[in-house]
Each structure stands twice: as structure tokens, then as C-alpha cells.
Scaffold this active site. Structure first.
Site, PDB file in Angstrom:
ATOM      1  N   ASP A   1     -13.162  26.058  10.918  1.00  0.00           N
ATOM      2  CA  ASP A   1     -12.729  26.988  10.139  1.00  0.00           C
ATOM      3  C   ASP A   1     -11.222  26.789   9.908  1.00  0.00           C
ATOM      4  O   ASP A   1     -10.761  25.898  10.278  1.00  0.00           O
ATOM      5  CB  ASP A   1     -12.524  28.207  11.293  1.00  0.00           C
ATOM      6  CG  ASP A   1     -11.822  29.522  10.691  1.00  0.00           C
ATOM      7  OD1 ASP A   1     -12.269  30.045   9.712  1.00  0.00           O
ATOM      8  OD2 ASP A   1     -10.871  30.106  11.354  1.00  0.00           O
ATOM      9  N   SER A   2     -10.955  27.525   9.020  1.00  0.00           N
ATOM     10  CA  SER A   2      -9.105  27.218   8.519  1.00  0.00           C
ATOM     11  C   SER A   2      -8.443  27.493   9.570  1.00  0.00           C
ATOM     12  O   SER A   2      -7.027  27.104   9.327  1.00  0.00           O
ATOM     13  CB  SER A   2      -8.828  28.411   7.227  1.00  0.00           C
ATOM     14  OG  SER A   2      -9.143  29.478   7.690  1.00  0.00           O
TER      15      SER A   2
ATOM     16  N   TYR B   1      -6.541  29.423   3.887  1.00  0.00           N
ATOM     17  CA  TYR B   1      -7.418  28.934   2.802  1.00  0.00           C
ATOM     18  C   TYR B   1      -7.576  29.651   1.706  1.00  0.00           C
ATOM     19  O   TYR B   1      -7.640  29.689   0.564  1.00  0.00           O
ATOM     20  CB  TYR B   1      -8.937  28.416   3.132  1.00  0.00           C
ATOM     21  CG  TYR B   1      -8.822  27.287   3.881  1.00  0.00           C
ATOM     22  CD1 TYR B   1      -7.592  26.523   4.554  1.00  0.00           C
ATOM     23  CD2 TYR B   1     -10.204  26.495   4.199  1.00  0.00           C
ATOM     24  CE1 TYR B   1      -7.561  25.255   5.186  1.00  0.00           C
ATOM     25  CE2 TYR B   1     -10.171  25.176   4.741  1.00  0.00           C
ATOM     26  CZ  TYR B   1      -9.054  24.506   5.317  1.00  0.00           C
ATOM     27  OH  TYR B   1      -9.118  23.445   5.950  1.00  0.00           O
ATOM     28  N   GLY B   2      -7.423  31.286   2.135  1.00  0.00           N
ATOM     29  CA  GLY B   2      -7.960  32.253   1.303  1.00  0.00           C
ATOM     30  C   GLY B   2      -7.364  32.323  -0.029  1.00  0.00           C
ATOM     31  O   GLY B   2      -8.027  32.360  -1.050  1.00  0.00           O
TER      32      GLY B   2
ATOM     33  N   CYS C   1     -15.861  29.634   8.602  1.00  0.00           N
ATOM     34  CA  CYS C   1     -14.807  30.727   7.635  1.00  0.00           C
ATOM     35  C   CYS C   1     -15.524  30.994   6.318  1.00  0.00           C
ATOM     36  O   CYS C   1     -16.475  30.364   5.762  1.00  0.00           O
ATOM     37  CB  CYS C   1     -13.760  29.373   7.137  1.00  0.00           C
ATOM     38  SG  CYS C   1     -12.674  29.865   6.214  1.00  0.00           S
ATOM     39  N   ASN C   2     -15.307  32.159   6.152  1.00  0.00           N
ATOM     40  CA  ASN C   2     -15.994  32.719   4.910  1.00  0.00           C
ATOM     41  C   ASN C   2     -15.489  31.917   3.556  1.00  0.00           C
ATOM     42  O   ASN C   2     -16.451  31.961   2.844  1.00  0.00           O
ATOM     43  CB  ASN C   2     -15.511  34.362   4.677  1.00  0.00           C
ATOM     44  CG  ASN C   2     -16.371  35.090   5.865  1.00  0.00           C
ATOM     45  OD1 ASN C   2     -17.421  35.675   5.242  1.00  0.00           O
ATOM     46  ND2 ASN C   2     -15.858  35.081   7.111  1.00  0.00           N
ATOM     47  N   THR C   3     -14.183  31.752   3.515  1.00  0.00           N
ATOM     48  CA  THR C   3     -13.870  31.271   2.163  1.00  0.00           C
ATOM     49  C   THR C   3     -14.360  29.769   1.903  1.00  0.00           C
ATOM     50  O   THR C   3     -14.932  29.407   1.016  1.00  0.00           O
ATOM     51  CB  THR C   3     -12.290  31.162   2.318  1.00  0.00           C
ATOM     52  OG1 THR C   3     -11.640  32.387   2.587  1.00  0.00           O
ATOM     53  CG2 THR C   3     -11.733  30.685   0.954  1.00  0.00           C
TER      54      THR C   3
ATOM     55  N   GLU D   1      -2.724  37.868  12.200  1.00  0.00           N
ATOM     56  CA  GLU D   1      -1.820  36.905  12.712  1.00  0.00           C
ATOM     57  C   GLU D   1      -0.474  37.205  12.940  1.00  0.00           C
ATOM     58  O   GLU D   1       0.309  36.102  13.684  1.00  0.00           O
ATOM     59  CB  GLU D   1      -1.788  35.607  11.553  1.00  0.00           C
ATOM     60  CG  GLU D   1      -3.365  35.203  11.302  1.00  0.00           C
ATOM     61  CD  GLU D   1      -3.391  33.811  10.894  1.00  0.00           C
ATOM     62  OE1 GLU D   1      -2.525  33.268  10.111  1.00  0.00           O
ATOM     63  OE2 GLU D   1      -4.641  33.481  11.017  1.00  0.00           O
TER      64      GLU D   1
ATOM     65  N   CYS E   1     -14.597  38.170   6.077  1.00  0.00           N
ATOM     66  CA  CYS E   1     -13.481  37.498   6.660  1.00  0.00           C
ATOM     67  C   CYS E   1     -13.578  37.352   8.142  1.00  0.00           C
ATOM     68  O   CYS E   1     -13.607  38.518   8.783  1.00  0.00           O
ATOM     69  CB  CYS E   1     -12.281  38.009   6.058  1.00  0.00           C
ATOM     70  SG  CYS E   1     -10.793  37.059   6.669  1.00  0.00           S
TER      71      CYS E   1
ATOM     72  N   HIS F   1     -11.106  37.474  10.294  1.00  0.00           N
ATOM     73  CA  HIS F   1     -10.068  38.285  10.914  1.00  0.00           C
ATOM     74  C   HIS F   1     -10.295  39.565  10.998  1.00  0.00           C
ATOM     75  O   HIS F   1      -9.829  40.244  11.652  1.00  0.00           O
ATOM     76  CB  HIS F   1      -8.591  37.891  10.247  1.00  0.00           C
ATOM     77  CG  HIS F   1      -8.168  36.544  10.580  1.00  0.00           C
ATOM     78  ND1 HIS F   1      -8.724  35.411  10.036  1.00  0.00           N
ATOM     79  CD2 HIS F   1      -6.874  36.282  11.000  1.00  0.00           C
ATOM     80  CE1 HIS F   1      -7.945  34.279  10.634  1.00  0.00           C
ATOM     81  NE2 HIS F   1      -6.896  34.913  11.029  1.00  0.00           N
TER      82      HIS F   1
HETATM   83  N1  I24 Z   1      -4.589  36.003  15.666  1.00  0.00           N
HETATM   84  C1  I24 Z   1      -4.802  35.310  14.888  1.00  0.00           C
HETATM   85  N2  I24 Z   1      -4.029  33.987  14.245  1.00  0.00           N
HETATM   86  C2  I24 Z   1      -2.839  34.131  14.799  1.00  0.00           C
HETATM   87  C3  I24 Z   1      -3.312  35.982  16.214  1.00  0.00           C
HETATM   88  C4  I24 Z   1      -2.228  34.961  15.677  1.00  0.00           C
HETATM   89  N3  I24 Z   1      -1.123  35.144  16.363  1.00  0.00           N
HETATM   90  C5  I24 Z   1      -1.469  36.231  17.317  1.00  0.00           C
HETATM   91  N4  I24 Z   1      -2.555  36.880  17.136  1.00  0.00           N
HETATM   92  N5  I24 Z   1      -1.948  33.225  14.491  1.00  0.00           N
HETATM   93  O1  I24 Z   1      -6.017  35.196  14.372  1.00  0.00           O
HETATM   94  C6  I24 Z   1      -2.265  32.233  13.444  1.00  0.00           C
HETATM   95  C7  I24 Z   1      -1.358  31.178  13.248  1.00  0.00           C
HETATM   96  N6  I24 Z   1      -1.250  30.237  14.628  1.00  0.00           N
HETATM   97  C8  I24 Z   1      -2.547  29.733  14.967  1.00  0.00           C
HETATM   98  C9  I24 Z   1      -2.285  28.856  16.431  1.00  0.00           C
HETATM   99  O2  I24 Z   1      -1.323  28.084  16.167  1.00  0.00           O
HETATM  100  C10 I24 Z   1      -0.352  28.518  15.498  1.00  0.00           C
HETATM  101  C11 I24 Z   1      -0.051  29.321  14.274  1.00  0.00           C
HETATM  102  C12 I24 Z   1      -7.008  35.924  14.887  1.00  0.00           C
HETATM  103  C13 I24 Z   1      -7.574  35.349  15.992  1.00  0.00           C
HETATM  104  C14 I24 Z   1      -9.262  35.815  16.020  1.00  0.00           C
HETATM  105  C15 I24 Z   1      -9.834  35.257  17.367  1.00  0.00           C
HETATM  106  C16 I24 Z   1      -3.259  38.004  17.644  1.00  0.00           C
HETATM  107  C17 I24 Z   1      -4.568  37.637  18.645  1.00  0.00           C
HETATM  108  C18 I24 Z   1      -3.922  36.807  19.978  1.00  0.00           C
HETATM  109  C19 I24 Z   1      -5.141  36.784  20.706  1.00  0.00           C
HETATM  110  C20 I24 Z   1      -6.401  36.969  20.564  1.00  0.00           C
HETATM  111  C21 I24 Z   1      -6.553  37.788  19.272  1.00  0.00           C
HETATM  112  C22 I24 Z   1      -5.603  38.050  18.508  1.00  0.00           C
HETATM  113  F1  I24 Z   1      -2.701  36.428  20.083  1.00  0.00           F
HETATM  114  F2  I24 Z   1      -5.943  38.623  17.184  1.00  0.00           F
HETATM  115  N1  DGL Z   2     -11.007  32.177   8.000  1.00  0.00           N
HETATM  116  C1  DGL Z   2     -10.814  32.869   6.415  1.00  0.00           C
HETATM  117  C2  DGL Z   2     -11.849  33.556   6.201  1.00  0.00           C
HETATM  118  O1  DGL Z   2     -12.734  33.794   6.810  1.00  0.00           O
HETATM  119  C3  DGL Z   2      -9.493  33.601   6.829  1.00  0.00           C
HETATM  120  C4  DGL Z   2      -8.156  33.036   7.015  1.00  0.00           C
HETATM  121  C5  DGL Z   2      -7.939  32.007   5.621  1.00  0.00           C
HETATM  122  O2  DGL Z   2      -7.770  32.684   4.585  1.00  0.00           O
HETATM  123  O3  DGL Z   2      -7.857  30.869   5.717  1.00  0.00           O
HETATM  124  O4  DGL Z   2     -12.048  33.902   4.924  1.00  0.00           O
END
Ligand code: I24
Ligand code: DGL
Length: 269
Positions: A11-12, A43-44, A74-76, A153, A185, A187
Site C-alpha cells: 500500500d502507499s 499516491y493519489g 491500494c486502490n490508486t 490522516e 480508497c 481510508h
Molecule cells: N490514520 C492514517 N494515517 C495516519 C491515521 C494517521 N494518523 C492518525 N490516524 N497517518 O490512515 C499517516 C501518516 N503517518 C503514517 C505512519 O507513519 C508516519 C506518517 C488510516 C489508517 C487506517 C488503518 C488515525 C488512526 C489511528 C489509528 C488507527 C486508525 C486511524 F491513529 F485512522
Molecule cells: N491507499 C490510497 C488508495 O487507496 C489512498 C492514499 C493515497 O493517496 O496514497 O487509493
């Protein structure tokens, strides 16, 4: 190749863990090897050529680990690279778009389906094409929702701001008469309550990632490569191009497990 070999997931970033969660539930004998390109996520919005290159780099890494099957969570990446991967790899390759499309066609009653995803996924029209090939009379409405990934995120996905941004983002989909909406997607399942609330209870939401695990299960049986149950604890392994600590925190919370092993990898040569 041993049936006890792991299944690779790419995945991305961390979003593909939504697919892993379902895999752990439906396929408890399978060992999971996951690589998330967190350092280069998202990646989107990226050009196709870059998505292709990054995805291949991830695939090369996992192939060295002797995986028996590859899931593009990853969908993208699925939208842009799946066909090429299927043509070139010797192991079965599964994307998230066909299973999501199939599930949508199964539940729609009015043959009017909406698809939401990243800019890359929507531009590729991969869902539209998959749905139309299987069912030419089906009307498909596509919509890119570039604000949704950042909402999740930033950990705001339960907030009032999220509710507002979801309503704004989905407004063009609201009066299209769709009875089924594909969450195209990784997320978006986290936004499911807000999306359902805005679209109304009469709209079926399809979680492509969750549907994909059904296809993985079917292919494991078809190729007779399903793992059998043993007394040993499964040694799942997670890899990230970003911070292993942050990756571990998110994955432990999301998968509801402790002691997840996460290693950092460097992909670009
Ligand atoms: N959820 C995602 N990405 C994140 C996040 C999140 N931060 C908090 N939550 N960060 O995606 C992305 C960038 N990070 C990634 C790790 O390395 C550093 C940079 C959705 C995840 C779906 C499984 C919210 C969050 C969480 C725990 C579980 C679920 C969730 F903290 F949405
Ligand atoms: N994993 C990507 C998707 O499902 C979403 C995050 C991204 O843009 O990289 O399309």
C-alpha cells in the site's frame, strides 16, 4: 513454494491495514507480510508514471521475501499498475477494484452505482471500466474526494470538521439516484459512519478492501496454496519506508494487537 509462505500486501502507506484487518479475521492461518510506502504517501495526486515506479519498487522488495500471493491493497496502485503486475509476475496478484466492483453489482437494484476515490483512481476510470465491462447497462457516477485522506490522516475523522468536509465532498453525488456507493480508497471505511449519514440509509456502501479478502480466500483454494493451521503463533511482518515507531502505533491500535514487528526499508536505489 510452500503453502505456509506469507501473502504480501502493498500500500502507499498505512491505509492498506484496513485490508489486513479483514484478512486476519477471514484468514487466520495466513501469515501476512505488509509493506507501506509511508514516506511517499499519498499516491493519489501523483502522476501515473511515478505511481508505477513506486509500486514496482515495493513489489521487488516483497518478491525477495518469497511471498506466495500479492495483494495490491491500494486502490490508486491497483487502478494504474494491476494489469501490468498480473502480466509480469509468476504468483497470483489481486487488486481491490474487481472485488469492489463485483460486490457493488451484486447489491445494486437500480443499476446506478457511485464510485469515490483519489484523483488517480478516478482519472484512471478503472472502476468505471470494470463495472461497465461486466454490466454495460449500469450507470456509473465517479467522484474524486481528495480531502478525505487528509481528514483521516490528521486523526480528525470523527470530528465536526470531518462531517462538514464529507458533506461538501459528497454533495455532487447526493442527487444522482445511486443506490450503491463504492468506497474506492483504503481510508474511506474510517469515514463510513459520516458517509452513510450524509448519503442516507438507503444507499449501500461497499468496502472494496474487505471484499478483496473474499477473493484472496477463493484464489488460495483455487491454486491449492492455503496455509494450514499449526500450533505456532503466526509471524506477521510489517515494513515501512517511513517511521517504524509511528507505523507500529497506528497498526497496533487499528489491528488491536500488541508487539507488532515493524522494520524500516529503503526502496529507491
Ligand atoms: N490514520 C492514517 N494515517 C495516519 C491515521 C494517521 N494518523 C492518525 N490516524 N497517518 O490512515 C499517516 C501518516 N503517518 C503514517 C505512519 O507513519 C508516519 C506518517 C488510516 C489508517 C487506517 C488503518 C488515525 C488512526 C489511528 C489509528 C488507527 C486508525 C486511524 F491513529 F485512522
Ligand atoms: N491507499 C490510497 C488508495 O487507496 C489512498 C492514499 C493515497 O493517496 O496514497 O487509493
Amino acid at each position: 513454494m510452500s503453502n505456509q509462505a506469507p501473502i504480501g500486501f502493498i500500500d502507499s502507506g498505512v491505509g492498506g491495514l484496513t485490508v489486513v484487518k479483514e484478512a486476519r479475521r477471514q484468514l487466520p492461518n495466513e501469515t501476512i507480510l505488509y509493506l507501506g510506502d509511508t514516506a511517499r504517501c499519498p499516491y493519489g495526486p501523483r502522476p501515473n508514471e511515478q505511481i508505477r515506479q513506486y509500486t514496482w519498487e515495493m513489489v521487488h522488495f516483497l518478491l525477495q521475501k518469497k511471498i506466495k500471493m500479492l495483494v495490491i491493497a491500494c486502490n490508486t496502485a491497483t487502478a494504474i499498475v494491476l494489469e501490468e503486475l498480473k502480466a509480469k509476475l509468476a504468483i497470483p496478484v489481486v487488486g481491490v477494484i474487481l472485488p469492489g466492483s463485483r460486490a457493488a453489482l451484486k447489491v445494486t437494484k437500480n443499476n446506478h452505482i457511485g464510485v469515490i476515490g483519489t484523483v488517480g483512481t478516478v482519472k484512471s476510470a478503472a472502476y468505471l471500466k470494470a463495472l461497465k465491462v461486466k454490466s454495460p447497462q449500469t450507470v456509473v457516477e465517479q467522484l474524486a474526494c481528495p480531502k478525505f485522506v487528509p481528514i483521516v490522516e490528521s486523526n480528525e475523522y470523527r470530528s465536526a470538521i470531518a462531517k462538514m468536509l464529507v458533506a461538501e465532498g459528497l454533495a455532487p453525488m447526493k442527487n444522482k439516484q445511486i443506490d450503491t456507493l463504492v468506497l474506492g480508497c483504503t481510508h474511506y471505511p474510517l469515514l463510513k459512519p459520516l458517509i452513510q449519514n450524509y448519503m442516507g440509509e438507503s444507499v449501500n456502501l461497499i468496502d472494496s478492501g474487505a471484499e478483496t479478502v473474499g477473493e484472496v480466500s477463493m484464489l488460495l483454494d483455487y491454486f491449492e496454496i492455503a496455509a494450514i493451521s499449526t500450533n505456532k503463533k503466526l509471524a506477521h511482518q510489517f515494513f515501512t519506508t517511513g517511521s517504524p515507531k509511528l507505523f507500529r502505533e497506528i497498526s497496533e491500535e487499528w489491528l488491536e494487537v500488541e508487539g507488532v514487528t515493524v522494520e524500516k526499508v529503503y526502496l529507491e536505489e
